[in-house]
Write a protein that holds these residues in place. Structure first.
Motif, PDB file in Angstrom:
ATOM      1  N   ASP A  44       0.810  -1.223   0.000  1.00 22.36           N
ATOM      2  CA  ASP A  44       0.000   0.000   0.000  1.00 22.36           C
ATOM      3  C   ASP A  44       0.841   1.270   0.000  1.00 22.36           C
ATOM      4  O   ASP A  44       0.436   2.291  -0.553  1.00 22.36           O
ATOM      5  CB  ASP A  44      -0.956  -0.001   1.199  1.00 22.36           C
ATOM      6  CG  ASP A  44      -2.003  -1.091   1.077  1.00 22.36           C
ATOM      7  OD1 ASP A  44      -2.692  -1.133   0.053  1.00 22.36           O
ATOM      8  OD2 ASP A  44      -2.106  -1.919   1.989  1.00 22.36           O
ATOM      9  N   VAL A  45       2.004   1.226   0.636  1.00 20.28           N
ATOM     10  CA  VAL A  45       2.871   2.405   0.629  1.00 20.28           C
ATOM     11  C   VAL A  45       3.219   2.777  -0.804  1.00 20.28           C
ATOM     12  O   VAL A  45       3.253   3.955  -1.178  1.00 20.28           O
ATOM     13  CB  VAL A  45       4.157   2.135   1.453  1.00 20.28           C
ATOM     14  CG1 VAL A  45       5.138   3.285   1.293  1.00 20.28           C
ATOM     15  CG2 VAL A  45       3.813   1.938   2.923  1.00 20.28           C
ATOM     16  N   GLU A  46       3.485   1.753  -1.637  1.00 12.15           N
ATOM     17  CA  GLU A  46       3.834   2.002  -3.035  1.00 12.15           C
ATOM     18  C   GLU A  46       2.612   2.210  -3.921  1.00 12.15           C
ATOM     19  O   GLU A  46       2.695   2.901  -4.938  1.00 12.15           O
ATOM     20  CB  GLU A  46       4.640   0.820  -3.598  1.00 12.15           C
ATOM     21  CG  GLU A  46       5.974   0.577  -2.926  1.00 12.15           C
ATOM     22  CD  GLU A  46       5.869  -0.337  -1.709  1.00 12.15           C
ATOM     23  OE1 GLU A  46       4.723  -0.685  -1.321  1.00 12.15           O
ATOM     24  OE2 GLU A  46       6.918  -0.679  -1.132  1.00 12.15           O
ATOM     25  N   PHE A  48      -2.311   4.678  -7.568  1.00 13.44           N
ATOM     26  CA  PHE A  48      -3.672   4.239  -7.860  1.00 13.44           C
ATOM     27  C   PHE A  48      -4.644   5.418  -7.823  1.00 13.44           C
ATOM     28  O   PHE A  48      -5.525   5.533  -8.679  1.00 13.44           O
ATOM     29  CB  PHE A  48      -4.113   3.166  -6.870  1.00 13.44           C
ATOM     30  CG  PHE A  48      -3.538   1.797  -7.140  1.00 13.44           C
ATOM     31  CD1 PHE A  48      -2.869   1.535  -8.322  1.00 13.44           C
ATOM     32  CD2 PHE A  48      -3.676   0.779  -6.211  1.00 13.44           C
ATOM     33  CE1 PHE A  48      -2.334   0.275  -8.582  1.00 13.44           C
ATOM     34  CE2 PHE A  48      -3.156  -0.482  -6.458  1.00 13.44           C
ATOM     35  CZ  PHE A  48      -2.484  -0.735  -7.651  1.00 13.44           C
ATOM     36  N   LEU A  49      -4.507   6.288  -6.833  1.00 12.86           N
ATOM     37  CA  LEU A  49      -5.382   7.462  -6.757  1.00 12.86           C
ATOM     38  C   LEU A  49      -5.118   8.393  -7.933  1.00 12.86           C
ATOM     39  O   LEU A  49      -6.061   8.904  -8.558  1.00 12.86           O
ATOM     40  CB  LEU A  49      -5.176   8.203  -5.436  1.00 12.86           C
ATOM     41  CG  LEU A  49      -5.987   9.496  -5.277  1.00 12.86           C
ATOM     42  CD1 LEU A  49      -7.484   9.231  -5.412  1.00 12.86           C
ATOM     43  CD2 LEU A  49      -5.688  10.159  -3.930  1.00 12.86           C
ATOM     44  N   ARG A  50      -3.855   8.609  -8.261  1.00 12.07           N
ATOM     45  CA  ARG A  50      -3.520   9.470  -9.401  1.00 12.07           C
ATOM     46  C   ARG A  50      -4.127   8.915 -10.682  1.00 12.07           C
ATOM     47  O   ARG A  50      -4.679   9.666 -11.505  1.00 12.07           O
ATOM     48  CB  ARG A  50      -1.996   9.576  -9.545  1.00 12.07           C
ATOM     49  CG  ARG A  50      -1.561  10.518 -10.682  1.00 12.07           C
ATOM     50  CD  ARG A  50      -0.051  10.507 -10.890  1.00 12.07           C
ATOM     51  NE  ARG A  50       0.638  10.944  -9.690  1.00 12.07           N
ATOM     52  CZ  ARG A  50       1.484  10.175  -9.005  1.00 12.07           C
ATOM     53  NH1 ARG A  50       1.720   8.936  -9.397  1.00 12.07           N
ATOM     54  NH2 ARG A  50       2.087  10.639  -7.932  1.00 12.07           N
ATOM     55  N   THR A 108      -0.300  -3.595   9.356  1.00  8.96           N
ATOM     56  CA  THR A 108       0.475  -2.691   8.504  1.00  8.96           C
ATOM     57  C   THR A 108      -0.400  -1.999   7.472  1.00  8.96           C
ATOM     58  O   THR A 108      -0.314  -0.776   7.289  1.00  8.96           O
ATOM     59  CB  THR A 108       1.609  -3.461   7.804  1.00  8.96           C
ATOM     60  OG1 THR A 108       2.447  -4.069   8.790  1.00  8.96           O
ATOM     61  CG2 THR A 108       2.449  -2.532   6.941  1.00  8.96           C
ATOM     62  N   SER A 109      -1.254  -2.765   6.786  1.00 10.08           N
ATOM     63  CA  SER A 109      -2.106  -2.179   5.746  1.00 10.08           C
ATOM     64  C   SER A 109      -3.035  -1.119   6.317  1.00 10.08           C
ATOM     65  O   SER A 109      -3.256  -0.066   5.710  1.00 10.08           O
ATOM     66  CB  SER A 109      -2.922  -3.279   5.067  1.00 10.08           C
ATOM     67  OG  SER A 109      -2.093  -4.202   4.422  1.00 10.08           O
ATOM     68  N   LEU A 110      -3.570  -1.404   7.489  1.00 14.73           N
ATOM     69  CA  LEU A 110      -4.499  -0.474   8.120  1.00 14.73           C
ATOM     70  C   LEU A 110      -3.809   0.838   8.476  1.00 14.73           C
ATOM     71  O   LEU A 110      -4.330   1.926   8.199  1.00 14.73           O
ATOM     72  CB  LEU A 110      -5.091  -1.122   9.367  1.00 14.73           C
ATOM     73  CG  LEU A 110      -6.328  -0.454   9.967  1.00 14.73           C
ATOM     74  CD1 LEU A 110      -7.446  -0.368   8.957  1.00 14.73           C
ATOM     75  CD2 LEU A 110      -6.780  -1.222  11.197  1.00 14.73           C
ATOM     76  N   GLY A 148      -3.183   2.894   5.272  1.00 14.28           N
ATOM     77  CA  GLY A 148      -4.378   3.528   4.731  1.00 14.28           C
ATOM     78  C   GLY A 148      -4.849   4.714   5.555  1.00 14.28           C
ATOM     79  O   GLY A 148      -5.224   5.763   5.015  1.00 14.28           O
ATOM     80  N   VAL A 149      -4.811   4.557   6.882  1.00 15.33           N
ATOM     81  CA  VAL A 149      -5.244   5.637   7.773  1.00 15.33           C
ATOM     82  C   VAL A 149      -4.281   6.816   7.698  1.00 15.33           C
ATOM     83  O   VAL A 149      -4.705   7.981   7.643  1.00 15.33           O
ATOM     84  CB  VAL A 149      -5.377   5.114   9.218  1.00 15.33           C
ATOM     85  CG1 VAL A 149      -5.564   6.270  10.196  1.00 15.33           C
ATOM     86  CG2 VAL A 149      -6.553   4.147   9.327  1.00 15.33           C
ATOM     87  N   ALA A 150      -2.981   6.534   7.678  1.00 15.28           N
ATOM     88  CA  ALA A 150      -1.988   7.612   7.577  1.00 15.28           C
ATOM     89  C   ALA A 150      -2.144   8.361   6.252  1.00 15.28           C
ATOM     90  O   ALA A 150      -2.020   9.596   6.205  1.00 15.28           O
ATOM     91  CB  ALA A 150      -0.580   7.032   7.702  1.00 15.28           C
ATOM     92  N   PHE A 151      -2.416   7.632   5.182  1.00 15.00           N
ATOM     93  CA  PHE A 151      -2.626   8.242   3.873  1.00 15.00           C
ATOM     94  C   PHE A 151      -3.836   9.171   3.898  1.00 15.00           C
ATOM     95  O   PHE A 151      -3.782  10.298   3.396  1.00 15.00           O
ATOM     96  CB  PHE A 151      -2.821   7.136   2.839  1.00 15.00           C
ATOM     97  CG  PHE A 151      -3.062   7.625   1.437  1.00 15.00           C
ATOM     98  CD1 PHE A 151      -2.094   8.307   0.736  1.00 15.00           C
ATOM     99  CD2 PHE A 151      -4.274   7.370   0.806  1.00 15.00           C
ATOM    100  CE1 PHE A 151      -2.314   8.741  -0.565  1.00 15.00           C
ATOM    101  CE2 PHE A 151      -4.516   7.793  -0.491  1.00 15.00           C
ATOM    102  CZ  PHE A 151      -3.532   8.482  -1.178  1.00 15.00           C
ATOM    103  N   ALA A 152      -4.918   8.722   4.509  1.00 15.50           N
ATOM    104  CA  ALA A 152      -6.135   9.539   4.603  1.00 15.50           C
ATOM    105  C   ALA A 152      -5.895  10.795   5.435  1.00 15.50           C
ATOM    106  O   ALA A 152      -6.323  11.895   5.064  1.00 15.50           O
ATOM    107  CB  ALA A 152      -7.268   8.716   5.208  1.00 15.50           C
TER     108      ALA A 152
END
Length: 221
Positions: free
Chosen positions: A38-40, A45-47, A73-75, A78-82
């Motif tokens: 998810d970090v990569e 994906f959003l772009r 890790t995934s969670l 995702g939360v940090a990204f948001a």
């Protein structure tokens, strides 16, 4: 425009929903299998979703992120990204837990029982909007009555699914399979931001603390 972010389930999701029209419109959606990248993956994906539909990050006014429970890790990613995206765009930030996400994805007025793997042999259970309970599957489900109208949504290990099946038959509960659930984008069209509160920041939610193996190196203890 609402951006939905879900990295709490095995299938991760990004969804863009336009709220300027009634009913809302699902503009774009990306669903992929969790490969712990998810970090990569999240930024490109959003772009990609935005560029394919001639949109800009500045069009995002609201962000809804699933805060867990889910993979550690995934969670967190995702939360940090948001959190970072909401701060950078000055967008409103909302969250919901995985139990509520699945209840909304089921899109049913019937009573619902959501069951999630909680680590080891335990599960987490929520009936409608009651408090979450954590413990052995059979012991927890024994407290709920027979009810032909009750719908069950479950994300469990293979062993736990085998334990659940005879309980479903005995209690006469209806299991809603994964392919019968809405995607996050469809859920956002159905439910919108109803019942969600705007937050300054979102913290990941876990049913149990992460298990961290201690190093055998005495200098790292």
């Amino acid at each position: 425009m609402i951006l939905g972010i879900n990295t709490a389930q095995k299938l991760h999701e990004l969804a863009l929903v336009a709220t300027s029209s009634k009913p809302s419109i699902l503009l774009a959606e990306k669903i992929w299998i969790d490969e712990r990248r998810d970090v990569e993956d999240l930024v490109p994906f959003l772009r990609q979703l935005l560029e394919e539909h001639g949109l800009s990050k500045k069009d995002i006014t609201d962000i809804v992120v699933v805060r867990g429970p889910g993979s550690f890790t995934s969670l967190r990613t995702g939360v940090a990204f948001a959190n970072a995206l909401a701060e950078g765009l000055d967008a409103k930030l909302y969250s919901l837990d995985t139990f509520e996400l699945l209840r909304r994805k089921a899109a049913t007025a019937n009573p619902t029982l959501v069951i999630l793997h909680a680590g080891g042999l335990d599960v987490g259970v929520r009936y409608n909007n009651e408090p979450i309970r954590v413990g052995p599957l059979a012991a927890l489900l024994n407290d709920y009555p027979h009810n032909k109208n009750l719908h069950v949504i479950a994300e469990l290990t293979e062993t736990q699914r085998e334990e659940l099946n005879p309980i479903l038959r005995e209690k006469e509960w209806k299991l809603i399979e994964g392919h019968e659930l809405q995607t996050m984008g469809e859920m956002l069209i159905t439910s919108g931001l109803e019942g969600l509160q705007s937050l300054d920041t979102v913290e990941p939610f876990y049913l149990k603390g992460a298990h961290i193996t201690k190093s055998s190196d005495p200098w790292k203890k």
